[in-house]
Design a protein around this motif. Structure first.
Motif, PDB file in Angstrom:
ATOM      1  N   ARG A   1       0.854  -1.194   0.000  1.00 14.32           N
ATOM      2  CA  ARG A   1       0.000   0.000   0.000  1.00 14.32           C
ATOM      3  C   ARG A   1       0.884   1.235   0.000  1.00 14.32           C
ATOM      4  NH1 ARG A   1      -4.347  -1.805  -1.918  1.00 14.32           N
ATOM      5  NH2 ARG A   1      -4.239  -3.997  -1.400  1.00 14.32           N
TER       6      ARG A   1
ATOM      7  N   ASP B   1      -4.809   2.135  -4.144  1.00 13.63           N
ATOM      8  CA  ASP B   1      -3.612   2.603  -3.451  1.00 13.63           C
ATOM      9  C   ASP B   1      -2.541   1.513  -3.415  1.00 13.63           C
ATOM     10  OD1 ASP B   1      -4.833   0.919  -1.710  1.00 13.63           O
ATOM     11  OD2 ASP B   1      -4.498   2.143   0.068  1.00 13.63           O
ATOM     12  N   HIS B   2      -2.613   0.619  -4.382  1.00 17.32           N
ATOM     13  CA  HIS B   2      -1.550  -0.365  -4.519  1.00 17.32           C
ATOM     14  C   HIS B   2      -0.344   0.314  -5.162  1.00 17.32           C
ATOM     15  CE1 HIS B   2       0.629  -3.880  -5.883  1.00 17.32           C
ATOM     16  NE2 HIS B   2      -0.119  -4.608  -5.083  1.00 17.32           N
ATOM     17  N   VAL B   3       0.849  -0.090  -4.745  1.00 20.20           N
ATOM     18  CA  VAL B   3       2.031   0.614  -5.274  1.00 20.20           C
ATOM     19  C   VAL B   3       2.194   0.448  -6.773  1.00 20.20           C
ATOM     20  CG1 VAL B   3       3.450   0.750  -3.221  1.00 20.20           C
ATOM     21  CG2 VAL B   3       3.430  -1.356  -4.546  1.00 20.20           C
TER      22      VAL B   3
ATOM     23  N   GLY C   1      -0.462   0.181  -8.741  1.00 23.06           N
ATOM     24  CA  GLY C   1      -1.719   0.556  -9.350  1.00 23.06           C
ATOM     25  C   GLY C   1      -2.601  -0.633  -9.681  1.00 23.06           C
TER      26      GLY C   1
END
Ligand code: NA
Ligand code: NA
Lengths: 125, 967, 165, 114, 92, 546
Positions: free
Chosen positions: D24, D105-107, D109
């Motif tokens: 996240r 909000d995943h690194v 995307g």
């Protein structure tokens, strides 16, 4: 740098110990009390006597140490008195807001409601 | 005579031709032809100088540091090649004038043709091996562009690409080979290399060198297994095929083999590698040529075969064979160029190149037909034509060669069979299209070609005949001169006579011709029955397919490798970085046992032990809660920051503690501002992480623990060591006398290391500008556009004190009334405190940075309690201007010292005695601190207000309130 | 006079800032006085638009008496609450919410009241009606709510009305 | 004292690294903050720590590291704090922008499974 | 400095540390966000007190400014958090 | 203070001043902004050339030192312009001018504050090349990076932000590593001046050497990440390809900063460390360089899009440079420096061409390449043929095509331009060196990788060129602005100059490489520069020699 007389050190020591004790009591209350509003009371000890004692101790100690009036430590309780309300006000308001939203019992109704008709104080639909 | 000019002339011509009006083909063709003609004439006049081993040299220094000079060198062999290039160049220019259509952009064509001519002249005249590679690759590019002349056709695109990749790649190998050769001989100079034959052959790198150079040569000359590109290159306009792909460029490969013949040949490696490739190609090319239905393609395979013949001759390790090779180079160029031109005329006049459709053309174009037939006969090796002579020399070489019995037995057979095949495909070319009933279904009605289009063919065919009939008279001296350098200075005795008696080679010729006729009839019959349309005995895949598949496989493989060795995800990247660091640090420190120092330990303080435990718990807690409980994590982070601040304070770093605390406040606010746009994550009920995630978590945890232990170990090692022989006492000693301040840290920031500070505030400025620019384009996530949940439930403004501070009233209303009053009461106080920190910074903890942040926080507080609109109607904070002025002050303060003759940022102190105040010291460092203050205030406010402005920018109308009051 | 007004728009504030400066500087030398004057004169001009005090503050004596009273109450309440914490296990105070109807409407006055309320342990300012007509307090120990309201208003609100209205 | 301080640095650094490796964006930025605390303390710990010797010159004291704590690491940390603050702010805004553009909000995307 | 004052200071600092530990427990336990924010605010207070007492311990004036800053601005983060919880955004 | 010493602050201060001025003018005044940006960049180039000229003129060990704040080394921060720095400054000047020209074509308009960030980026890069202090190097790294974050994100959009986020995260981590390594070095040696470090390294006691090595390794990690060494380079391609055209062109410089830092660290630390253990660094760096080179070459081959090819070429360059430097041969290092200059210009030019070249196509995105489906067996030539009539290229496409060809030759290292010359020089050097070398295998591997990278680049660029210039579908004659053509022209022109004047350049780099063998001239120059006696006279305490 002048030496500090023993009686001054004694007073300073007492004040400091006093501050420490009050702070610990405040923290105990803050830790142990049930309910947020109840927990809001003890920290006032830290804000007031807890800091006042240290400020006084500092003022006394440095005044003696430097041989001139050193009142600047007293600024700290003064500033605290001015700024602390902001946080406590907002936090108390937060707690009220959330309790009312959740419908927690024993929550006072909105202040506006006390001024107008009782109809406004309905629970959640 | 300047050889450099001679080489440069076509290039200059190329440039000029490109600038001529592109459609005026006569003009351009004349121009190009004239250039070629000038070169030809100059070269022809030079013949006396190169006869009998004469060499003309010219050197221009280019990059002598690595031995690369522009060295031009003209000996007999080169002369022969150069004349071929120039003269055929003239003929091609003439021919192309008629071949190219009116719409073809002639400027591009002739420009590239001239450029090629220059490059090819450069290749043959190079006296420096690196220079040879340079021109070699240039010919590849020229060939690429010429094949792709009709670039809108896919066959042109593919053919061009294939040719370039194969010959260009070969050129790279040649480069490597040349570099090795130069390493062995100590020079790139051809003259030096040609003297070092024994040394080269004795060297351990000889096989590698030979292999690399051979790859270069074989690719260029389209030898097996690289032969496949040449047929595909036939997508080029026919003049190009005639010039590059039969007469000149493909000969560059055999040129190099012949060039290095004196120093590289004579070994078994040479024999097997060069002779093997040549022999096999000779046979394969001829065989494949028999089955081609496309005129040009048939000629292409024939070219491959003839180049194979030349290669084989060079590979035989016999001087006589080498002479034959040189002779055949000339002969092949003449008859093959003319054949291509004839094929081009046929194509041009009929609209097709399909042998099966073309019949009886001799009636429509008798003159062209006659010329083509003579040339075909030369190709087939019919007596009284030049092809016959070199073939006879070849036959006798195969017969009289002394080698192992197997070779002695097979070589003549191979030669005869290849020759037989040549007769077959020559018949296919000559007989199939010019005789028989005239075709009726041609795209165009054939006519005789224009006279000037036939002239080049006539010229070449005449040469074939003259050489064929009177070889010694016509060509003897040229051949002597050309062959002499190739065989290394001692010409073997040979005879160019037509008649050597009734011997075995003649028998072989006769067998080949007779067998060829029979074979042709058989093939025709089979094809009439619909068989043998494709060459039998050859596997279905061919070199071209292998090439395409290899290229595709390479690319796909590369993608797979890339996929395996790289990532587009962040987590593995960070993991790799951290893990590599750990490994590298351990590797580096390997062999040096880690010891603790003996510095007296610090006195213990129980309070700090407890406080640090608080810090540790906060850190771990923040790490644990950051996923689902962001606010908690921020709170815990604040706790950790506070403990850090206390540590600074405890260990005598008041400046750090001050800075840490204000930065902490701003950072927290920043996070909160950001949190508005990060919708809350929710833990799914009963969620169980899959095994892969758990494994990854364990792995990450392990790495985190290792890093923690590593950091702790390192810091402990230093904490227990005595202080190093540090430069710090200097700062302590000079801060006051030199820097004019008692606070050494601040003096370091504004004086000793002011340059760092200048950079630091620039970083701050850059970040602020970036943030602003990014937020200008900010698009909030869908679920955050509407008002926050808390505001939606209380949107009826009459019923609650929870109001939005959106109007610029005198006071904020509702729950913010008191906080706003307090914040505004604190504003002047904060400014005084800021002034205090700013002015005392030089002598006591403080300084521009802290002061700036104090100002920023004071203003920030106004924003929080009173709202953006309220603040901004009262004051216009122009953060960018603050930044600009700050940077300007910083730079100008620094430059001021230079103006006074001192280094950048030298501090000057003005001393003044003022009434009442006494002596006042005013260090220029104060200006610098002012710069810091300006940039800090500007940057912080720019960042924070840019974020804050998002809230007023996106004011979505609230949905109807579900209830009043706080509900 | 108008000229002086323009230079010193908020004389009280300027004075306070000067005092603050000298306290912070821990010196009353001529140089610091000069600097302090500079600061005390410049800053009010800068923040004039933000300054919340719009009414004239009168009665310095009342202010002093009020301050002393608050200080005394602080010490007293500290002891009370501390004692309350200590004997929490045996005795529960009568904590509750209390609504205080307000007569004081001046924002600055209200702010001061909130400070006092916060500073004196045992009272927590919880909500202010949007029309400033009432406030909600959470009280540590108020067995009799009405008595508490009366005492609170008399002791803390009334002097503030004198000062600010 | 030394052991515990080293431990604090280690834990802060370890926690930072752990968060840095999470998926996240918010975790990553928190990791950066914690890591910067660790690094700042680490630099600070190079300067032969001492208690009650702030590097403020007092007349009459010899200018050496026995009487003052080392000002050099302090100056470095000061700069590092400022730069760390700036970069944290930047990263935070970038992750906001990423959140807005990608909807997650995943690194990387990546969309979360529904 | 007399031993008495030295030990008194040690005692006081210990008290603050102990109090911080208790507050930390509250910070971790919550149960609601307002509890945690309040706890953080208290931690700031304790830090300020520690710094002030340290100043007395070291007979040094340089610590005062740190305490001053905490007293002046320590509330900003907690106020911001409170506002965030209450309104969902810090600056409206 | 002599003129050269005064001159060497200009590459740092000029951009800073320009950035400040650019912030002061209104954003709506685009033309003025572009003009200031161009003028400032050009002035920087002139200053860099002047420094280069001065340094070159003054002899083999010519080093100009500027003691900022007038404090002698090792106490203050010294700016040091030696041959290496001067060369790098000149490279920055040229590439900067190209990128600025390209930006003037309108790129700056896609977001806010492009020009100030551009200048700050230049300032950071120049500063990194000039500084003689390790912590100051960190600061300038940060200046450069901070600006690069902004420039990379310039124009926003999901691909940029995503790539930018990764880029920033990795670089922030790298910055932390930098700080840790720096701190360890300070902890061991008590100094941050590069010259002082070099002087003190031999005297580090054995008990501290492990720490020193670990610190140097951690520090090197930070540089290797910047230099985009495999496997630390996954961030590069997405970030560079997502960036706008002038930004990508400018970013080509940044990996060179990483390489420069590695070389600098090497020069200062390694001569002294070598005795302690040859296992430290050398083979590792060589291996990393080779792996990077291989990775880059494979990446180039796998790439269809032109910008990806360019980005992987950046990696190829890094790998080539590091591997060549790590061979330890002076000739190879000299050739590598030549290669650095040439390839930087070339790849930069390639990045500048990406967008104009794409403008020729009707489709925005690249098609799959033609060869993906194998063509049918011997299709008869009469069928499917388009008329055998050529098409003329419009002038703009012809110009683009020529530039593209030149670029391709340069990037692939094919004759006759400087790309080839530098690669040939490297080959000659490593082969010449490899004969007496203890590890001939690496020589062969490096040689084949160099040639393979050329071949792969050729394959890829030919593919791209055919797709863009020989496409059969709808093709447009793109509108080329004068400035963007000028941008490409500047860079290719610079390469042509390098080609023609290859010998002086190679002589310069040879002198540089020779100079880099030992830190003593550097140390001597830095310590030999006295502060100007003036307003303050420093009190030098007695520091016992170690
Ligand atoms: Na209270
Ligand atoms: Na791009």
């Amino acid at each position: 740098m002048s030496a500090v007389p023993f009686w001054v050190e004694l007073v300073v020591a007492l004040l400091l110990v006093c501050s420490g004790v009050f702070v610990v009591i405040a923290a105990t209350g803050f830790l142990r009390f049930p309910g947020f509003f109840l927990r809001m009371h003890p920290p006032a000890l830290t804000y007031t006597l807890g800091s006042w004692c240290v400020a006084l101790a500092g003022a006394a100690y440095f005044s003696t140490l430097e041989g001139r009036l050193a009142l600047h430590p007293l600024l700290i309780p003064l500033f605290l008195a001015i700024t602390v309300p902001v946080t406590t006000l907002l936090l108390a308001r937060v707690a009220l807001f959330r309790r009312r939203r959740a419908g927690t019992p024993d929550t006072p109704p909105s202040l506006v409601a006390t001024q107008s008709s009782a109809d406004d104080t309905q629970g959640p639909p | 005579m300047s050889l450099a000019l001679l080489v440069a002339l076509p290039f200059v011509g190329s440039l000029l031709a490109a600038l001529l009006p592109t459609r005026s083909r006569t003009l351009i063709a004349t121009f190009a032809g004239a250039i070629a003609a000038i070169v030809s004439v100059v070269l022809l006049t030079a013949f006396p100088m190169v006869r009998g081993g004469g060499v003309i040299r010219q050197t221009i220094h280019w990059l002598p540091s690595i031995g690369l000079d522009l060295a031009f060198r003209l000996d007999g062999f080169v002369w022969m090649f150069a004349v071929m290039i120039a003269v055929i160049g003239v003929l091609v220019c003439l021919y192309a004038r008629y071949y190219m259509s009116r719409e073809d952009p002639a400027a591009r064509f002739y420009a590239m043709l001239l450029a090629f001519m220059g490059a090819m002249l450069g290749v043959v005249m190079s006296g420096n091996l690196l220079q040879l590679v340079v021109f070699w690759e240039l010919t590849s590019f020229a060939s690429f562009l010429l094949i792709g002349y009709w670039y809108h056709r896919t066959d042109a695109q593919r053919g061009a690409r294939m040719a370039l990749i194969v010959t260009g790649g070969g050129g790279l190998c040649l480069l490597a080979g040349v570099v090795l050769l130069a390493h062995i001989t100590g020079s790139f100079q051809l003259d030096v290399v040609l003297q070092s034959g024994d040394r080269i052959k004795a060297h351990a790198w000889y096989p590698a060198t030979l292999a690399l150079i051979a790859i270069g040569a074989l690719t260029k000359s389209a030898q097996f297994p690289f032969h496949f590109w040449l047929p595909r290159a036939m997508a080029a306009p026919t003049p190009v095929s005639a010039y590059l792909h039969s007469a000149t460029m493909v000969k560059a490969g055999v040129f190099v083999l012949a060039r290095f013949w004196p120093v590289l040949s004579g070994t078994d490696e040479w024999f097997w590698l060069i002779g093997g490739a040549g022999g096999f190609t000779l046979l394969l090319g001829a065989y494949l040529a028999m089955f081609q239905n496309d005129l040009k393609r048939l000629l292409a395979y024939s070219t491959i075969s003839h180049l194979g013949l030349i290669t084989l001759l060079l590979g035989l390790n016999s001087p006589l064979a080498a002479v034959a090779a040189v002779f055949h180079i000339m002969n092949h160029a003449t008859f093959k160029a003319s054949l291509f031109m004839a094929a081009g005329i046929v194509d041009h006049e009929t609209g097709t190149r399909d042998i099966r459709r073309l019949n009886g053309l001799i009636r429509a174009m008798p003159r062209t037909g006659a010329l083509a037939l003579v040339a075909t006969a030369a190709m087939a090796g019919v007596p009284l034509l030049n092809g016959f002579l070199s073939k006879e020399m070849f036959f006798s070489e195969t017969v009289f060669l002394s080698a192992s019995p197997i070779i002695e037995g097979t070589l003549p057979v191979l030669a005869t069979v290849a020759s037989l095949f040549a007769v077959v495909y020559s018949l296919r070319f000559g007989y199939d299209i010019f005789f028989g009933p005239p075709s009726t279904d041609l795209p165009r009605t054939p006519e005789e070609a224009p006279r000037w289009m036939r002239m080049p063919i006539l010229f070449l065919v005449a040469a074939c005949v003259i050489v064929g009939v009177a070889p010694t008279f016509a060509i003897g001296r040229v051949l002597d001169a050309a062959a002499l350098p190739v065989v290394g200075g001692t010409l073997p005795t040979y005879s160019l006579a037509l008649w050597h008696g009734f011997n075995l080679p003649l028998m072989m010729s006769l067998v080949a011709i007779a067998g060829g006729v029979v074979g042709y009839i058989a093939l025709r019959a089979a094809q009439a029955r619909g068989r043998l349309e494709l060459p039998p005995l050859i596997p279905r895949w061919n070199g071209r397919d292998v090439f395409e598949a290899t290229l595709l496989g390479l690319t796909r493989g590369a993608r797979h490798v890339l996929w395996a060795c790289s990532t587009r995800q962040l987590q593995p990247q960070l993991f790799v970085v951290i893990a590599t660091t750990v490994v590298l640090a351990m590797l580096a420190a390997r062999g040096f046992p880690l010891t603790w120092g003996d510095r007296p330990r610090l006195e213990a303080s129980n309070a700090f032990v407890v406080l640090w435990i608080v810090g540790i718990v906060c850190a771990v807690g923040a790490a644990a809660t950051a996923k689902y409980h962001r606010l908690v994590a921020i709170t815990l982070m604040g706790g950790a920051g506070l403990v850090t601040c206390l540590t600074f304070a405890w260990f005598s770093a008041p400046d750090l503690a001050l800075t840490q605390i204000v930065v902490e406040v701003v950072t927290t606010t920043l996070f909160l501002l950001g949190l508005r746009w990060l919708p809350m994550p929710t833990r799914k009920a009963g969620e169980v992480a899959p095994l892969r995630d758990r494994v990854r978590r364990a792995r990450d945890l392990l790495l985190a623990v290792i890093v923690g232990i590593g950091l702790a170990t390192l810091s402990f090692a230093f904490l227990t060591r005595p202080a190093p022989q540090s430069i710090s006492p200097f700062f302590l000693g000079n801060a006051l006398p030199g820097g004019g301040g008692a606070n050494v840290v601040n003096v370091m920031l504004v004086d000793f290391r002011a340059f760092d500070t200048l950079g630091e505030i620039t970083v701050l400025a850059a970040v602020a500008l970036t943030v602003y620019a990014l937020l200008r384009r900010f698009r909030p996530p869908a679920e955050s556009i509407s008002q926050p949940d808390q505001q939606r439930v209380v949107s009826d403004e009459r019923a609650t004190d929870l109001l939005k501070p959106r109007r610029a009233d005198a006071f904020a209303r509702g729950y913010l009334l008191v906080p706003s009053v307090i914040a505004r009461l604190m504003l002047p106080v904060s400014l005084v405190v800021a002034a205090h920190f700013f002015l005392r910074g030089h002598n006591e903890p403080g300084g521009g940075f802290v002061a700036g942040l104090v100002v920023a926080i004071a203003l920030l507080m106004q924003y929080i309690v009173s709202g953006t609109r309220w603040v901004e109607t009262r004051t216009r904070v122009r953060p960018a201007r603050w930044i600009a002025i700050g940077l300007l002050i910083g730079a100008v303060t620094g430059l001021g010292a230079i103006v006074l003759g001192y280094p950048f940022l030298t501090t000057h102190t003005a001393h003044a005695t003022l009434p009442l105040l006494g002596e006042v010291h005013f260090p220029s460092a104060a200006f610098f601190d002012l710069a810091v203050l300006g940039v800090v205030v500007g940057s912080t406010l720019l960042i924070l207000t840019a974020l804050a402005h998002q809230s007023i920018r996106k004011q979505a109308p609230a949905p109807p309130p579900p209830a009043m009051g706080d509900r | 006079m108008t000229f002086l007004r323009r230079i010193v728009p908020l004389p009280g504030l300027s004075l306070a800032l000067l005092a603050l400066w000298l306290l912070l500087a821990r010196s009353a030398s001529a140089g610091q006085l000069a600097l302090g004057l500079l600061v005390a004169l410049a800053i009010p001009v800068l923040v004039a638009k933000f300054w919340p005090v719009t009414t004239r503050v009168r009665r310095p004596l009342t202010i002093l008496r009020y301050a002393l009273r608050v200080c005394g109450d602080v010490v007293h309440s500290n002891l009370v609450v501390a004692w309350g914490v200590v004997r929490w296990r045996w005795h529960r105070p009568a904590f509750k919410f209390v609504v205080i109807p307000l007569d004081l409407h001046d924002p600055v006055g209200l702010a001061v009241l909130s400070m006092v309320t916060t500073v004196v342990p045992g009272t927590v300012w919880s909500e202010l009606a949007v029309d400033r007509s009432a406030m909600l307090l959470h009280v540590w120990d108020a067995p009799d709510a009405d008595a508490f309201v009366a005492r609170y208003k008399a002791r803390y609100e009334a002097p503030l009305r004198e000062i600010f209205e | 004292m030394e052991v515990l301080l080293a431990l604090v640095i280690g834990v802060l650094g370890g926690a930072g690294v752990w968060l840095l490796l999470r998926q996240r964006t918010f975790q990553v930025v928190m990791g950066l903050v914690l890591l910067s605390y660790a690094v700042n303390l680490f630099i600070f710990s190079m300067g032969s720590l001492s208690i009650d010797h702030p590097p403020v010159v007092t007349p009459g004291q010899p200018a050496d590291l026995h009487h003052y704590s080392d000002p050099m690491p302090q100056a470095l940390v000061l700069t590092a704090i400022v730069i760390g603050f700036a970069t944290t702010a930047l990263f935070l805004v970038v992750l906001l922008a990423a959140r807005g553009l990608s909807g997650t909000d995943h690194v990387d995307g990546r969309q979360d499974p529904p | 400095m007399s031993t008495l004052l030295f030990y008194a200071i040690g005692f006081t600092l210990g008290c603050y540390a102990l109090a911080s530990l208790m507050v930390l427990v509250r910070l971790l336990r919550g149960p609601r966000a307002q509890d945690r924010v309040f706890a953080l605010d208290l931690l700031y207070m304790h830090a300020m007190l520690v710094v002030m007492v340290t100043g007395i311990l070291h007979q040094s004036d340089v610590y005062f400014e740190i305490a001053l800053l905490i007293a002046l601005f320590g509330f900003v983060s907690s106020a911001g958090m409170a506002k965030f919880i209450l309104r969902g955004e810090v600056i409206e | 203070m002599n003129a050269t010493a005064a001159l060497i602050v200009l590459p740092i201060v000029l951009p800073l001043l320009a950035a400040a001025v650019l912030l002061l003018i209104r954003e709506s005044r685009r033309r003025l902004g572009s003009l200031i940006n161009l003028v400032a960049t050009f002035a920087g180039l002139v200053a860099a050339m002047a420094i280069l000229w001065q340094v070159n003129r003054a002899g083999p060990d010519a080093i100009a030192v500027h003691l900022t704040s007038n404090w002698a080394a090792p106490f203050g921060i010294a700016l040091v312009a030696d041959r290496l720095s001067a060369l790098m400054l000149a490279v920055v000047g040229v590439v900067g001018l190209g990128a600025a020209l390209s930006a003037a074509a309108g790129w700056s308009r896609t977001g806010s504050y492009f020009h100030p960030l551009f200048q700050i980026q230049l300032m950071g890069i120049n500063g990194a090349f000039l500084t003689g202090d390790l912590f100051n190097l960190f600061v300038f790294f940060e200046v450069m990076l901070a600006a690069s974050y902004g420039l990379q994100l310039h124009g926003s959009g999901w691909p940029r932000v995503r790539a930018g986020m990764h880029y920033i995260a990795v670089n922030l981590l790298a910055s932390s590593l930098f700080l840790v390594g720096l701190a360890v070095l300070y902890g061991v040696m008590g100094t941050l001046s590069m010259a002082d470090v070099a002087a003190k390294v031999p005297f580090v006691p054995p008990g501290d050497r492990g720490l020193l090595h670990a610190g140097a390794a951690i520090l090197a990690m930070a540089f290797l990440i910047k230099a985009a060494v495999w496997p630390l380079n996954a961030w590069l391609v997405p970030a560079y390809t997502a960036a706008s055209t002038p930004v990508a062109a400018l970013f080509v410089l940044m990996t060179k900063v990483g390489v420069y830092a590695v070389v600098r660290l090497w020069m200062l630390l390694f001569p002294a460390l070598e005795g302690a253990g040859t296992q430290f660094g050398g083979p590792l760096l060589l291996g990393a360089g080779l792996a990077t080179l291989a990775f880059g070459a494979i990446g180039v081959l796998a790439s269809i899009r032109l910008d990806r090819i360019a980005a992987f070429s950046v990696i190829v360059t890094s790998g080539t440079l590091l591997a060549s430097f790590a061979t330890g041969s002076i000739a190879a290092a000299a050739a590598a420096l030549f290669y650095l200059v040439s390839s930087t210009f070339a790849v930069s030019a390639l990045f500048l061409m990406v967008e104009p070249v794409q403008r020729t196509r009707s489709e925005r995105h690249a098609q799959r390449p033609v060869y993906d489906a194998l063509p049918d067996e011997d299709d008869n030539l009469d069928d499917q043929q388009l008329p055998l009539v050529g098409r003329a290229f419009p002038v703009s496409i012809a110009a683009l095509g020529l530039a593209f060809m030149a670029c391709s030759l340069l990037v692939a290292g094919l004759p006759p331009l400087s790309g080839f010359l530098s690669k040939a020089a490297i080959l000659t050097a490593i082969v010449g060196d490899g004969a007496g070398d203890a590890r001939p295998a690496t020589t062969w591997i490096l040689m084949s990788l160099l040639l393979c990278s050329s071949l792969f680049t050729t394959i890829s660029l030919v593919r791209a060129g055919i797709r863009h210039f020989w496409s059969t579908g709808g093709r447009f004659a793109p509108q080329l602005k004068l400035v963007e053509s000028g941008a490409v022209l500047v860079l290719i022109g610079a390469c042509l100059v390098l080609t023609v004047f290859a010998d002086p350049v190679l002589r310069y780099t040879t002198a540089t490489a020779t100079y880099l063998q030992a830190p003593s001239p550097y140390v001597r120059a830095v310590f030999g520069t006295p502060p100007r006696p003036g307003p303050t006279t420093p009190v030098y305490p007695q520091i016992e020699p170690p």
